[in-house]
Design an enzyme around this catalytic site. Structure first.
Site, PDB file in Angstrom:
ATOM      1  N   CYS A  90      16.267  56.918  22.091  1.00 50.06           N
ATOM      2  CA  CYS A  90      17.378  57.016  21.468  1.00 50.06           C
ATOM      3  C   CYS A  90      18.762  57.686  22.014  1.00 50.06           C
ATOM      4  O   CYS A  90      18.624  58.639  22.812  1.00 50.06           O
ATOM      5  CB  CYS A  90      17.407  57.451  20.008  1.00 50.06           C
ATOM      6  N   ARG A 145      19.277  54.048  28.428  1.00 52.67           N
ATOM      7  CA  ARG A 145      17.871  54.754  27.889  1.00 52.67           C
ATOM      8  C   ARG A 145      16.817  53.945  27.400  1.00 52.67           C
ATOM      9  O   ARG A 145      15.838  54.187  27.027  1.00 52.67           O
ATOM     10  CB  ARG A 145      18.351  55.907  26.955  1.00 52.67           C
ATOM     11  N   LYS A 153      28.747  52.466  52.967  1.00 47.91           N
ATOM     12  CA  LYS A 153      28.304  53.127  51.908  1.00 47.91           C
ATOM     13  C   LYS A 153      27.188  52.450  51.149  1.00 47.91           C
ATOM     14  O   LYS A 153      26.191  52.940  50.685  1.00 47.91           O
ATOM     15  CB  LYS A 153      29.459  53.323  50.944  1.00 47.91           C
ATOM     16  N   GLU A 165      15.397  63.558  57.476  1.00 52.26           N
ATOM     17  CA  GLU A 165      16.804  63.537  56.829  1.00 52.26           C
ATOM     18  C   GLU A 165      17.775  64.175  57.894  1.00 52.26           C
ATOM     19  O   GLU A 165      18.911  63.872  58.172  1.00 52.26           O
ATOM     20  CB  GLU A 165      16.698  64.126  55.581  1.00 52.26           C
ATOM     21  N   ASN A 195      17.801  61.611  16.934  1.00 50.69           N
ATOM     22  CA  ASN A 195      16.896  61.275  18.061  1.00 50.69           C
ATOM     23  C   ASN A 195      15.655  62.158  17.809  1.00 50.69           C
ATOM     24  O   ASN A 195      15.890  63.224  17.316  1.00 50.69           O
ATOM     25  CB  ASN A 195      17.455  61.656  19.252  1.00 50.69           C
ATOM     26  N   GLY A 196      14.336  61.577  18.097  1.00 53.31           N
ATOM     27  CA  GLY A 196      13.230  62.430  17.725  1.00 53.31           C
ATOM     28  C   GLY A 196      12.489  61.900  16.509  1.00 53.31           C
ATOM     29  O   GLY A 196      12.415  60.690  16.276  1.00 53.31           O
ATOM     30  N   TRP A 237      15.906  53.351  19.535  1.00 56.24           N
ATOM     31  CA  TRP A 237      14.573  52.960  20.232  1.00 56.24           C
ATOM     32  C   TRP A 237      13.416  53.234  19.278  1.00 56.24           C
ATOM     33  O   TRP A 237      13.051  54.306  18.945  1.00 56.24           O
ATOM     34  CB  TRP A 237      14.263  53.701  21.589  1.00 56.24           C
ATOM     35  N   GLU A 250      23.852  59.754  62.129  1.00 53.40           N
ATOM     36  CA  GLU A 250      24.866  59.068  61.406  1.00 53.40           C
ATOM     37  C   GLU A 250      26.332  59.308  61.743  1.00 53.40           C
ATOM     38  O   GLU A 250      27.100  58.625  61.908  1.00 53.40           O
ATOM     39  CB  GLU A 250      24.503  59.103  59.987  1.00 53.40           C
ATOM     40  N   LYS A 302      21.134  62.348  59.515  1.00 54.89           N
ATOM     41  CA  LYS A 302      22.617  63.047  59.052  1.00 54.89           C
ATOM     42  C   LYS A 302      23.103  62.935  60.458  1.00 54.89           C
ATOM     43  O   LYS A 302      24.166  62.813  60.669  1.00 54.89           O
ATOM     44  CB  LYS A 302      22.226  64.367  58.273  1.00 54.89           C
ATOM     45  N   HIS A 356       1.432  64.709  70.318  1.00 55.95           N
ATOM     46  CA  HIS A 356       1.139  63.294  70.446  1.00 55.95           C
ATOM     47  C   HIS A 356       2.016  62.372  71.344  1.00 55.95           C
ATOM     48  O   HIS A 356       2.037  61.250  71.157  1.00 55.95           O
ATOM     49  CB  HIS A 356       0.817  62.810  69.203  1.00 55.95           C
TER      50      HIS A 356
HETATM   51  O1  M6R Z   1      22.676  53.529  47.978  1.00 52.95           O
HETATM   52  P1  M6R Z   1      21.096  53.778  48.600  1.00 52.95           P
HETATM   53  O2  M6R Z   1      20.789  55.095  48.032  1.00 52.95           O
HETATM   54  O3  M6R Z   1      20.238  52.617  48.149  1.00 52.95           O
HETATM   55  O4  M6R Z   1      21.572  53.710  50.320  1.00 52.95           O
HETATM   56  C1  M6R Z   1      20.387  53.820  51.046  1.00 52.95           C
HETATM   57  C2  M6R Z   1      20.850  54.121  52.535  1.00 52.95           C
HETATM   58  O5  M6R Z   1      21.706  52.958  52.804  1.00 52.95           O
HETATM   59  C3  M6R Z   1      21.574  55.125  52.379  1.00 52.95           C
HETATM   60  O6  M6R Z   1      20.827  56.564  51.870  1.00 52.95           O
HETATM   61  C4  M6R Z   1      21.992  55.891  53.874  1.00 52.95           C
HETATM   62  O7  M6R Z   1      20.708  55.828  54.740  1.00 52.95           O
HETATM   63  C5  M6R Z   1      22.935  56.980  53.854  1.00 52.95           C
HETATM   64  N1  M6R Z   1      24.364  56.652  54.649  1.00 52.95           N
HETATM   65  C6  M6R Z   1      22.321  58.205  54.699  1.00 52.95           C
HETATM   66  O8  M6R Z   1      23.265  59.094  54.830  1.00 52.95           O
END
Ligand code: M6R
Length: 605
Positions: A2, A27, A600, A477, A98-99, A74, A484, A481, A500
């Site tokens: 809910c 939700r 994006k 990651e 809710n609850g 819900w 990119e 970054k 390896h």
């Molecule tokens: O919108 P999303 O999280 O699904 O996008 C996935 C990737 O395209 C996104 O994380 C991309 O790797 C970023 N630009 C990394 O910084």
């Protein structure tokens, strides 16, 4: 699960009530309703099914009211129907809840000698009758709330609209409620996402709190009925996210914003000193799920990889993590006991959407972790766990990543609790998570070191990130970054994997950034550092004070971060990784917010 919204405004509040309810749709619900007070007369509208039914109903009438409550239901007690939908209206009050009220039949019996008129088979209506009775007996709304909360048992977030009053009255125990405040407007909601955009500040209610809001007031009392001084949190408007303010780039603004987005995400699902995680409830028995299948792309995929360590170690559940573009076309062995989890900032990434479609064909339960409500993923998966990061503008994902990690950590705690494999450690762990934002702020205060490291990396042709445990996906990651936004070659590796193959690339002055909090992997990572040093590699060690004491002077550069633990480390260590990429990109003069060749939201295969 809910959803609740209550609004007190100078103007007609109907449109805000409805748009808040639409933000609560994620939700899951089976009916919706609103009640307003206009010229001291209640106006009630409810509809079974989708919110569009309710919208249609009220479009045909001209409904007014400066004060009102709304609900998406819900079903728990009583089937989905108009009668069982909230709000419930009595002579003196209307209620949304809710609850579950566990002792509702006892309360019903206690009211047997008084005039009541039950229209539904819900537990909630009994509380409406109790409030009505207490007001009729001469109690003030606040006195009635105090009496009600002393008599009801179970979980609740309750909001009352009371005849002849310009205020809303509410209380919570076991179900979240937040109060939203602006100069001309007050509201109360089950979820920060439901708050109208004009809200400036938020108060998160604590267990047992009772409160009243009106145009001139926002009073919250603790369970002993002492007036509280509340901690006020800033609420960020959409405009706040889409303007750079004094920052040079959106990316650095979004890196800064993480202390808030991590807290907002935490506060949406957990409370300090609380034993519970308030994620939208699954309609199936969590114990019957014996494996998870996490699918995502890019940065979101790295978040999933981190969470595999949490799900397997904390929740004791087998977890498969896969890149969406691979998962899509591969034969796999998921079964009815699999929960599919799709993670995406945009919720529009084509490969991830196609995986959701595949999972749906395979008839497994699906949940998505998204930053954009209303996106394709959020509309089509069975459950949604939103990240509360606000719109992310920079192509390089930063605040969405740490918010994804936050939700995934909470989900792993939630599953662990449901499976009874976490004992009584949950409160301690979530309290530690609430300290992350302070740590993020302290890292951000000392950005000079990252600028210096960026200068050191300026002429490097190739850079490495390494780590073990959750620091391995974080190394991936870090490398993503850097690639990119700086267009430099950078590889992320599991520290133990260097020998390896990639060790062949280490020669004089090749920079290797080592992510190594002082944890159970630390000693092993130190051995890998020795191997790198022996080949002339330059070590940039990111660790904590214990790690720095035990690093045997092997690091050429050392960054000392605040102490962390298994859950908080990957979130905290994300910040230096993002800052190094950012400052190197600014030195190189690349287009930080819109790097070449990238978009994006990747809506193609
Ligand atoms: O919108 P999303 O999280 O699904 O996008 C996935 C990737 O395209 C996104 O994380 C991309 O790797 C970023 N630009 C990394 O910084």
């Amino acid at each position: 699960m809910c959803g609740i919204i209550g609004i007190v405004d100078k103007k007609n509040c109907i449109n805000d009530l409805i748009s808040s309810l639409s933000r609560l749709e994620y939700r899951g619900y089976d009916s919706a309703g609103i009640a307003t007070l206009n010229k001291n007369k209640f106006v009630l509208n409810k509809s079974k099914g989708k919110l569009s039914n309710l919208r249609l109903k009220i479009k045909q009438k001209k409904i007014m009211g400066n004060i009102g409550i709304g609900h998406t239901r819900w079903a728990t007690h009583g089937k989905p129907s108009n009668d069982n939908a909230h709000p419930f209206l009595k002579k003196n009050c209307a209620i949304v809840h809710n609850g579950i009220i566990e002792n509702y039949s006892d309360i019903k019996k206690s009211l047997a000698n008084h005039k009541t008129n039950y229209q539904s088979s819900t537990d909630t209506e009994v509380v409406a009758e109790l409030m009505n009775y207490l007001i009729e007996e001469g109690a003030s709304p606040l006195e009635s709330m105090k009496e009600i909360t002393s008599r009801i048992e179970g979980n609740y977030a309750l909001v009352f609209l009371v005849k002849s009053s310009n205020n809303l009255y509410f209380s919570r125990k076991g179900s979240p409620l937040v109060v939203g405040i602006s100069k001309t407007f007050k509201c109360v909601a089950s979820d920060t996402l439901a708050l109208p955009n004009k809200v400036d500040n938020i108060i998160y209610l604590e267990e047992g709190d009772i409160g009243e809001i009106g145009l001139d007031r926002a009073n919250i009392f603790d369970r002993s009925f002492n007036l509280k001084e509340n901690q006020i949190h800033k609420h960020s408007s959409m405009q706040e996210h889409t303007t750079k303010r004094n920052f040079k780039h959106f990316m650095i603004k979004e890196i800064h914003y993480q202390s808030k987005s991590i807290d907002d995400t935490l506060l949406n699902f957990a409370k300090k000193n609380d034993e519970k995680i308030y994620l939208p409830q699954f309609k199936f028995d969590t114990k019957k799920i014996d494996n998870l299948s996490l699918v995502a792309c890019g940065t979101a995929f790295h978040a999933c990889m981190v969470s595999k360590y949490w799900f397997e170690e904390i929740s004791k559940i087998n977890t498969m993590v896969e890149i969406a573009s691979e998962y899509r076309y591969r034969e796999n062995s998921i079964n009815k006991k699999t929960l599919g989890i799709l993670v995406s900032q945009s919720g529009e990434t084509m490969d991830t959407i196609k995986c959701l479609e595949k999972m749906k064909k395979q008839k497994i339960h699906t949940a998505s972790i998204v930053n954009v409500l209303g996106s394709s993923l959020s509309r089509n998966s069975d459950y949604i766990f939103p990240t509360i990061a606000g719109p992310e503008i920079g192509v390089a994902s930063t605040k969405a990543f740490t918010a994804q990690l936050t939700v995934l950590a909470l989900l792993s705690l939630h599953i662990a609790q449901k499976k009874s494999v976490i004992d009584n450690k949950l409160k301690k762990i979530t309290n530690e998570m609430f300290k992350i934002s302070k740590n993020v702020n302290s890292i951000m205060k000392d950005k000079k070191i990252y600028m210096e490291i960026a200068k050191d990396l300026l002429d490097s042709k190739s850079i490495f990130y390494v780590g073990r445990g959750t620091m391995y996906p974080l190394a991936l990651e870090g490398a993503l970054k850097l690639k990119e936004i700086t267009y430099k070659h950078c590889e992320g590796y599991a520290a133990g994997e260097l020998k390896h193959g990639p060790l062949a690339l280490i020669e004089d002055s090749v920079p290797v950034i080592v992510l190594a909090p002082f944890d159970k992997y630390f000693k092993k990572t130190m051995s890998n550092i020795q191997e790198i040093k022996a080949r002339g590699g330059e070590i940039i060690l990111i660790t904590d004070s214990e790690g720095s004491k035990n690093s045997e002077n092997l690091a050429d550069k050392l960054i000392c971060l605040p102490k962390s633990n298994f859950i908080t480390a990957p979130i905290i260590y994300s910040i230096p990784v993002q800052l190094i990429a950012y400052y190197l990109a600014t030195l190189l003069g690349t287009d930080v917010d819109q790097p070449r060749n990238l978009a994006k939201s990747v809506t193609v295969e």
